[in-house]
Design a protein around this motif. Structure first.
Motif, mmCIF file in Angstrom:
data_model
loop_
_atom_site.group_PDB
_atom_site.id
_atom_site.type_symbol
_atom_site.label_atom_id
_atom_site.label_comp_id
_atom_site.label_asym_id
_atom_site.label_seq_id
_atom_site.Cartn_x
_atom_site.Cartn_y
_atom_site.Cartn_z
ATOM 1 N N ILE A 156 -16.902 -6.604 4.060
ATOM 2 C CA ILE A 156 -15.882 -7.016 3.049
ATOM 3 C C ILE A 156 -14.775 -7.588 3.572
ATOM 4 O O ILE A 156 -14.217 -6.872 4.533
ATOM 5 C CB ILE A 156 -15.576 -5.597 2.267
ATOM 6 N N PHE A 157 -14.113 -8.546 2.985
ATOM 7 C CA PHE A 157 -12.807 -9.315 3.514
ATOM 8 C C PHE A 157 -12.143 -9.402 1.928
ATOM 9 O O PHE A 157 -12.573 -10.001 1.019
ATOM 10 C CB PHE A 157 -13.118 -10.556 4.115
ATOM 11 N N GLU A 206 -4.254 -8.989 3.879
ATOM 12 C CA GLU A 206 -5.639 -9.185 4.210
ATOM 13 C C GLU A 206 -6.237 -7.592 4.480
ATOM 14 O O GLU A 206 -5.677 -6.852 5.176
ATOM 15 C CB GLU A 206 -6.131 -9.849 5.580
ATOM 16 N N LEU A 207 -7.355 -7.444 3.746
ATOM 17 C CA LEU A 207 -7.851 -5.971 3.729
ATOM 18 C C LEU A 207 -9.416 -6.237 4.360
ATOM 19 O O LEU A 207 -10.216 -7.162 3.827
ATOM 20 C CB LEU A 207 -7.934 -5.318 2.532
ATOM 21 N N THR A 208 -9.707 -5.454 5.351
ATOM 22 C CA THR A 208 -11.075 -5.373 5.869
ATOM 23 C C THR A 208 -11.651 -3.960 5.822
ATOM 24 O O THR A 208 -11.731 -3.408 7.056
ATOM 25 C CB THR A 208 -11.375 -6.155 7.137
ATOM 26 N N THR A 228 -2.935 -1.140 9.802
ATOM 27 C CA THR A 228 -3.578 -0.080 10.446
ATOM 28 C C THR A 228 -4.954 -0.846 10.622
ATOM 29 O O THR A 228 -4.988 -2.057 10.373
ATOM 30 C CB THR A 228 -4.027 1.052 9.312
ATOM 31 N N ASP A 229 -5.903 -0.248 10.897
ATOM 32 C CA ASP A 229 -7.194 -0.806 11.022
ATOM 33 C C ASP A 229 -7.699 -1.291 9.675
ATOM 34 O O ASP A 229 -7.657 -0.375 8.571
ATOM 35 C CB ASP A 229 -8.282 0.272 11.383
ATOM 36 N N GLY A 230 -8.089 -2.580 9.397
ATOM 37 C CA GLY A 230 -8.403 -2.956 8.481
ATOM 38 C C GLY A 230 -7.350 -3.385 7.306
ATOM 39 O O GLY A 230 -7.629 -3.788 6.334
ATOM 40 N N THR A 268 -8.704 -13.671 -3.088
ATOM 41 C CA THR A 268 -10.249 -13.908 -2.449
ATOM 42 C C THR A 268 -10.671 -12.720 -1.979
ATOM 43 O O THR A 268 -10.279 -11.881 -1.308
ATOM 44 C CB THR A 268 -9.818 -14.862 -1.296
ATOM 45 N N GLY A 269 -11.763 -12.768 -2.304
ATOM 46 C CA GLY A 269 -12.703 -11.596 -1.970
ATOM 47 C C GLY A 269 -14.058 -12.275 -1.570
ATOM 48 O O GLY A 269 -14.633 -12.819 -2.179
#
Length: 766
Positions: free
Chosen positions: A247-248, A240-242, A200-202, A303-304
């Motif tokens: 924010i990554f 991976e979350l954005t 999905t988005d992000g 990793t953030g």
């Protein structure tokens, strides 16, 4: 063996088609076309923990993009040695996946648990503490960076020679992937692939896998198994979350399992008391110990990144890794008899590490940099038996056996715990439009706790701790003699500064001067024999390197010629050197000790250049020179019980005086697609494998010629390739063991780099 001059002459004649490459290097990215014409392009690196152009960083860096490595046909990170000045990256002796790394004369060959490398290896900014399993195969990467010189400020402990950064690709927001199949000589067949899937988005999911299979370059004629074969399976998964533009978050896990057979090496001299021949094949053996081997490495990281503002980004890197090595061990004598066997009994080495790093990245118009905290908690342990199967106990008390040899087993076991804490920072200030000042520092505190147990077991094949355990003598003759039994701890602290000044002498031409300090903490010798060297209980001290460098980085002729060069000088103190010698007092055996041998100085030069000769032709060249000399080399004399300076009898190991390479990249249209030809030649001058010159195993100068051909389809979905490496089938040693006495059956063993290989590949990208 021929001298390095004749080897160079032969290779130059063979590679005469490369005459045009006197102005290029294999680190350059493929040429690009911009509004001003064809240029050598640029590479973005993170050598200073933030994204910068390679040309703007006042550090000697060689950077390889994924596409460039693919065109070179590079199978794993040891291929970087051929295209990087003053670099040694080789498979360690007796293994298939343990890494020996040296940069500018500084490194660590001994892969025993508790010892630490002098060249740091990082996977996505996570420090990999162990050399076992560190011969990383190249798949699903974005680039690899080789940082030369001490990196004590930003990377800290164990980067006194430099650092190698293995950077994987981020998933992005678009669906993509690739699958690749390969086959080649020695019945090689490989399958690799990767996919990036936006959910999905992000949110994006990613995965990559690699499956490598190859028959051996040689054979164990005693067991019938292959030697120097390859059987590896590896995989990575990531999320991976954005959740916002600021924010990554990335969660990644990886696992590699290597079941390749043990590499026992090639016996170089005949065993004098038997009819066992010296085998003509450089990859063949008659080792009787067994060939089972398994190396597993795995880890997970979080990793953030949070972009607080345009000027400040906060970053956290949390990671856990572990691994183990199991198998039969390494047969040092290369014969069916257990004259000098290092038996593992199914277990050799295991370790784990937890690390946490916090960074604050600063980016303003005049000030850029990073400050941070680092913590590491690591544990490593292992055990092995040194089996000496001849003439070590009286024949009169032997139990009759069909092959009536006498025997002694020396058990070595122990563990080391490491807790490390560091505070660091590196800031770059624009003094003026053309002058930049960079100042950095790091304070590191390492606490190490070592436990060592070592004992002799008379009249046995193996010890009670490991299997098999075969008593040759009856009770009470097989009772142990304790050599070492202690637990001790030490703390090491060091302040490692760095300062550099960069002057933009002209547009796209930077001159820099830099000073930096490197630090590798001391520790405890897991092989130490306290009866022979009582000081082993106190451990050994840290290594310190002070390095000075002058460099130039320039893009000339409207970007069609790039020249990077550096002069360096290093003051090296307290170098940790492992020495193994026969024991002079009964019972006979092997005494190993680690000394801080004194001081040395290293100076040299490096040149890397890349040129676009036409829209279809580019050329690459690099050259390295090192002059390394021990000024003091103190060793413990087992007879006089005194330390003796033998500096005039020692040489730097794994440090050839000259390294060089050249390549030519021609591209043209074929069948609507793009055909690329990449011939290359690399040269290394005479190399000592240990600090003591050993003519029987030291390597004369040699040159290797490679050729890669790739074709990319018009839509860039397909790439076909043919890659030939070491085309003239040069035999060259990368390691060895040297126990040239009758007590050890004249065990002089050599380990050789890969012979001529040819590999064909087909890759589909979507």
């Amino acid at each position: 063996m021929s001298s390095h001059r004749s080897a160079l002459k032969r290779a130059l004649l063979a590679g005469c088609a490369l005459w045009a490459s006197a102005t290029g290097t294999a680190w350059a990215q493929d040429s690009v076309v911009d509004e001003e014409g064809v240029t050598v392009g640029d590479i973005v690196v993170t050598a200073r923990r933030r994204e910068e152009s390679l040309q703007d960083v006042p550090i000697s860096i060689t950077a390889f993009t994924a596409d460039r490595l693919d065109q070179m046909g590079a199978p794993d990170i040891t291929a970087l040695q051929r295209s990087t000045p003053n670099l040694t990256l080789q498979v360690s002796r007796g293994t298939n996946s343990t890494l020996t790394a040296f940069i500018r004369g500084i490194g660590q060959q001994d892969p025993l648990w508790g010892f630490e490398p002098g060249v740091g290896l990082y996977v996505d900014d996570v420090y990999v503490a162990r050399p076992q399993g560190a011969v990383l195969d190249i798949f699903d990467i974005e680039r690899i960076e080789v940082l030369r010189g001490p990196q004590g400020t930003l990377y800290g402990r164990n980067t006194i020679g430099g650092a190698v950064k293995y950077v994987t690709k981020r998933l992005g927001s678009e669906f993509s992937g690739k699958i690749r199949g390969e086959f080649g000589t020695f019945d090689e067949y490989n399958l690799t692939g990767s996919v990036a899937l936006p959910v999905t988005d992000g949110i994006a999911l990613g995965g990559a896998f690699a499956w490598y299979n190859r028959d051996g370059y040689g054979k164990n004629f005693f067991t019938g198994n292959d030697t120097n074969n390859k059987e590896v399976i590896a995989g990575r998964l990531s999320v991976e979350l954005t959740p916002s533009d600021d924010i990554f978050i990335r969660v990644a896990g990886d696992r590699t399992e290597d079941r390749s057979n043990t590499n026992h090496g090639h016996r170089e001299v005949r065993e004098p008391n038997s009819n066992t021949p010296v085998l003509p094949g450089k990859y063949d053996t008659l080792a009787g110990l067994g060939d089972r081997n398994k190396v597993v490495t795995q880890g997970v990281s979080l990793t953030g990144e949070w972009s607080v503002s345009d000027a400040l980004t906060l970053k956290s890197i949390t990671a856990y890794r572990d691994g183990y090595t199991s198998g039969d061990g390494i047969d040092f004598d290369g014969t069916p008899q257990p004259y000098l066997d290092i038996a593992a009994g199914g277990k050799v080495y295991q370790d784990d590490q937890f690390s946490q790093e916090f960074q604050a990245l600063i980016e303003t118009d005049t000030l850029q940099g990073v400050v941070g905290l680092y913590y590491l908690d690591a544990h490593a342990e292992g055990a092995f038996d040194t089996i000496l199967g001849r003439g070590l106990v009286p024949e009169a008390v032997l139990v009759p056996r069909p092959s009536a040899f006498t025997a002694l087993t020396q058990l070595t076991s122990g563990s080391v715990d490491t807790e490390s804490f560091a505070v660091f920072g590196d800031l770059n200030y624009d003094v003026s439009e053309r002058i930049k000042l960079s100042v950095g520092a790091r304070w590191t505190r390492d606490k190490k706790t070592g436990t060592v147990f070592k004992a002799n077991y008379f009249g046995t094949i193996g010890s009670p701790l490991l299997k098999p355990y075969v008593p040759v003598l009856p009770f009470p003759f097989n009772q142990p003699q304790i050599l070492t039994d202690y637990t001790n701890d030490r703390t090491f602290e060091e302040f490692t500064p760095r300062i550099s000044l960069t002057w933009e002498a002209a547009e796209d031409v930077n001159l820099y001067a830099a000073y930096g300090r490197g630090f590798k903490s001391g520790g405890f010798d897991m092989r130490g024999d306290a009866t022979a060297t009582p000081d082993t209980k106190n451990g050994y001290d840290s290594e310190i390197v002070d390095s000075y460098e002058l460099g130039i980085k320039g893009d000339l002729l409207d970007g069609s010629l790039r020249v990077n060069a550096a002069l360096f000088y290093s003051d090296y103190q307290g170098q940790q050197v492992t020495t193994q010698v026969p024991k002079v007092t009964p019972p006979p055996g092997v005494v190993s000790f680690v000394d801080n041998v004194g001081s040395s100085r290293i100076w040299g030069a490096e040149l890397e250049a890349s040129a676009v000769l036409s829209p279809d032709v580019s050329a690459n060249f690099n050259f390295g020179y090192i002059n390394a000399k021990f000024e003091e080399f103190l060793v413990f004399d087992l007879v006089s019980r005194q330390y003796v300076d033998v500096a005039d009898q020692r040489q730097f190991q794994n440090t050839p005086e000259f390294t060089a390479s050249a390549s030519l990249n021609w591209q043209g249209d074929l069948a609507g697609g793009r055909l690329a030809l990449l011939p290359s030649i690399s040269f290394r001058s005479d190399t000592n494998l240990f600090e003591i010159p050993i003519p029987a195993i030291d390597q004369d100068g040699y040159a290797l010629v490679d050729l890669s051909v790739t074709w990319t389809s018009p839509d860039e979905h397909w790439r076909l390739g043919a890659h030939g490496r070491n085309l003239f089938d040069v035999h060259y040693r990368t390691g060895g063991y040297n126990f040239p006495s009758n007590q050890f059956a004249q065990s002089v063993i050599g380990f050789y780099g890969p012979p001529r290989t040819v590999r064909f590949s087909a890759e589909y990208r979507f």
